[in-house]
Write an enzyme that holds these catalytic residues in place. Structure first.
Site, PDB file in Angstrom:
ATOM      1  N   CYS A  50      10.637  -1.121   4.809  1.00  7.90           N
ATOM      2  CA  CYS A  50      10.745   0.067   5.643  1.00  7.90           C
ATOM      3  C   CYS A  50       9.429   0.423   6.331  1.00  7.90           C
ATOM      4  CB  CYS A  50      11.239   1.253   4.827  1.00  7.90           C
ATOM      5  SG  CYS A  50      10.074   1.816   3.563  1.00  7.90           S
ATOM      6  N   ASN A  51       8.331  -0.163   5.904  1.00 13.19           N
ATOM      7  CA  ASN A  51       7.058   0.147   6.572  1.00 13.19           C
ATOM      8  C   ASN A  51       6.147  -1.077   6.697  1.00 13.19           C
ATOM      9  OD1 ASN A  51       5.830  -0.092   3.925  1.00 13.19           O
ATOM     10  ND2 ASN A  51       6.512   2.000   3.529  1.00 13.19           N
ATOM     11  N   ARG A  52       6.763  -2.253   6.749  1.00 14.49           N
ATOM     12  CA  ARG A  52       5.952  -3.472   6.780  1.00 14.49           C
ATOM     13  C   ARG A  52       6.753  -4.646   7.335  1.00 14.49           C
ATOM     14  NH1 ARG A  52       1.708  -4.569   3.693  1.00 14.49           N
ATOM     15  NH2 ARG A  52       2.156  -2.706   2.467  1.00 14.49           N
ATOM     16  N   GLN A 120      11.202  -6.628  -3.258  1.00 13.15           N
ATOM     17  CA  GLN A 120      11.244  -6.996  -1.840  1.00 13.15           C
ATOM     18  C   GLN A 120      10.569  -8.340  -1.605  1.00 13.15           C
ATOM     19  OE1 GLN A 120       9.307  -3.411  -0.642  1.00 13.15           O
ATOM     20  NE2 GLN A 120      11.205  -2.335  -0.148  1.00 13.15           N
ATOM     21  N   ALA A 191      24.135   1.705   1.073  1.00 20.28           N
ATOM     22  CA  ALA A 191      24.346   1.420  -0.351  1.00 20.28           C
ATOM     23  C   ALA A 191      23.504   0.243  -0.817  1.00 20.28           C
ATOM     24  CB  ALA A 191      25.819   1.142  -0.605  1.00 20.28           C
ATOM     25  N   MET A 194      17.557   0.747  -1.524  1.00 22.92           N
ATOM     26  CA  MET A 194      17.024   2.104  -1.395  1.00 22.92           C
ATOM     27  C   MET A 194      18.077   3.154  -1.734  1.00 22.92           C
ATOM     28  SD  MET A 194      14.276   2.726   1.583  1.00 22.92           S
ATOM     29  CE  MET A 194      12.563   2.279   1.304  1.00 22.92           C
TER      30      MET A 194
END
Length: 450
Positions: A50-52, A120, A191, A194
């Site tokens: 989400c940020n990479r 991840q 779903a 996260m």
């Protein structure tokens, strides 16, 4: 061949740029295939969160590899290369190894110390492996990175608080709703991993009910069933149920990983109109954003997104646990690089010993030709003596070169050895292929000793 990292993250780029560069799960194999087909890339994997967005590639040249990887990222994002490079960071060789280890430990995360990055990273490796873009180098590096991440979390207590992007977003949402999520009704859009993490946090916070909405209702039903089994009422449905569910909810958390808006402003506006002024907290953790930006302007609605989290968390303190984690990561990176350099020189040492053995065999054959009547016992003893002499002569140089190879200039010693003894450069390469896994074996041995 060396490892190259090309990436964008919350540290180098605003969320708006990360949204443009974001890679959806279905697109990852396609981009990996494009990169590995490039002239200078032999192995590659991609970490997309989400940020990479980070690419780990094994390349035969720094500039060529960087150009190949950047070209694919530029085409995918639709950003001109000049614009993309303003936000990209690059690590190479030893720096790339240390960066990956820091990432796996959670040291480079928006929420320092979060443990979700390990899952991840494991997914990124599995995807690349299934796509066929992982070879020996990335396999060894990724597996060691996962070990280092686990070791850091186990030994330093860096994740004692169990913080994550989800928990921090829910903390902000709780503040917007009066400081507590107990007794609140929540709608989860998405779903995946996260969504499951959010459901777990909401259960522990005492949420009254959790509604899971997803394009695939089967996944939503599985998460809802798991939530209900833990004692929190939960229901599942498709995204079509969002307008009706929002009218009754206190919290909306969206994290789908889809490309494009999932929660439209008009849908939220209709729900707000029927809420009689009750506040609504909206957590948007999608990259790109799942929630229409216009939702933040609706009365009574508080939006917590990655931009807000990035701003709040960028000033977080780095305590003793973080310092200990940084030291451990640095030590593990040095050990990995030393083991790699040692493994690289081992084939050359093996080739030298083979060369010495071949010379001895040739001389013993010549002796047989000159003295065919020599007593067998004398011949055997003579052969053993010659081999002992050669072994003793080679012992110190081979031990020393393995020790010296662990230093920064290790490869130069192997090259010198090949030059001095005129070793066939193909022989060490052949031995190197046969010795797959030497680096990991050496690292595991060191870990057991520590």
């Amino acid at each position: 061949m060396s490892v190259l990292v090309v990436g964008l993250s919350h540290r180098s780029a605003p969320v708006e740029v990360l949204e443009r560069a974001a890679v959806s799960v279905p697109d990852v194999p396609k981009l990996l295939d494009e990169m590995v087909r490039a002239a200078h890339v032999s192995e590659v994997m991609m970490l997309s969160t989400c940020n990479r967005i980070e690419v780990y590639a094994v390349v035969d040249a720094f500039h060529g590899g960087l150009a190949d990887v950047s070209a694919v990222l530029s085409r995918h994002s639709g950003m001109p290369l000049a614009e993309l490079t303003e936000h990209v960071y690059v690590h190479y060789a030893g720096s790339a190894v240390q960066h990956l280890f820091a990432v796996s430990a959670g040291l480079d995360s928006m929420v320092v110390g979060e443990a979700q990055i390990l899952g991840q990273l494991r997914t990124a490796y599995a995807t690349a492996d299934e796509t066929g873009t992982v070879g020996r180098a990335l396999h060894e590096l990724a597996q060691q990175a996962l070990r280092v991440g686990k070791r850091v979390h186990a030994r330093t207590g860096i994740d004692t608080a169990g913080a994550s992007v989800v928990s921090e977003a829910l903390a902000d949402a709780a503040t917007a709703l009066g400081g507590d999520l107990a007794g609140r009704r929540a709608v989860l859009v998405g779903a995946g991993a996260m969504g499951a993490l959010a459901a777990a946090h909401l259960r522990r916070a005492g949420a009254a009910e959790i509604v899971v909405l997803n394009r695939s209702v089967e996944r939503a039903e599985r998460l809802a069933a798991t939530t209900a089994e833990h004692g929190t009422p939960a229901r599942a449905g498709t995204l079509d149920a969002l307008p009706a569910e929002l009218a009754e909810a206190d919290l909306l958390l969206a994290c789908t990983g889809a490309i494009g808006t999932v929660v439209e402003r008009s849908v939220v506006a209709v729900a707000v109109a029927g809420r009689a002024g009750r506040p609504l907290a909206v957590c948007d953790l999608g990259l790109p954003r799942d929630v229409d930006a216009g939702v933040a302007a609706l009365p009574g609605v508080t939006v917590v997104d990655l931009i807000a989290l990035q701003a709040r968390l960028s000033t977080g303190e780095r305590g003793a646990a973080v310092a200990a984690a940084q030291e451990l990561v640095a030590a593990e990176a040095q050990a990995y690089l030393a083991a790699q350099r040692s493994a690289e020189v081992t084939p050359t040492v093996t080739a030298l010993r083979r060369r010495a053995s071949d010379v001895i065999d040739a001389e013993l054959l010549r002796l047989d030709a000159k003295l065919p009547d020599l007593d067998d016992r004398v011949r055997e003893e003579f052969g053993r003596s010659v081999r002992r002499v050669v072994d003793k002569l080679l012992h110190t140089p081979t031990v020393q070169i393995k020790r010296l190879a662990e230093g920064p200039d290790g490869s130069s010693y192997a090259e010198a050895l090949r030059e001095l003894f005129e070793l066939d450069p193909q022989t060490p390469a052949a031995v190197a292929i046969a010795r797959s896994g030497d680096v990991l074996a050496a690292l595991e041995a060191r870990s057991e000793e520590r």
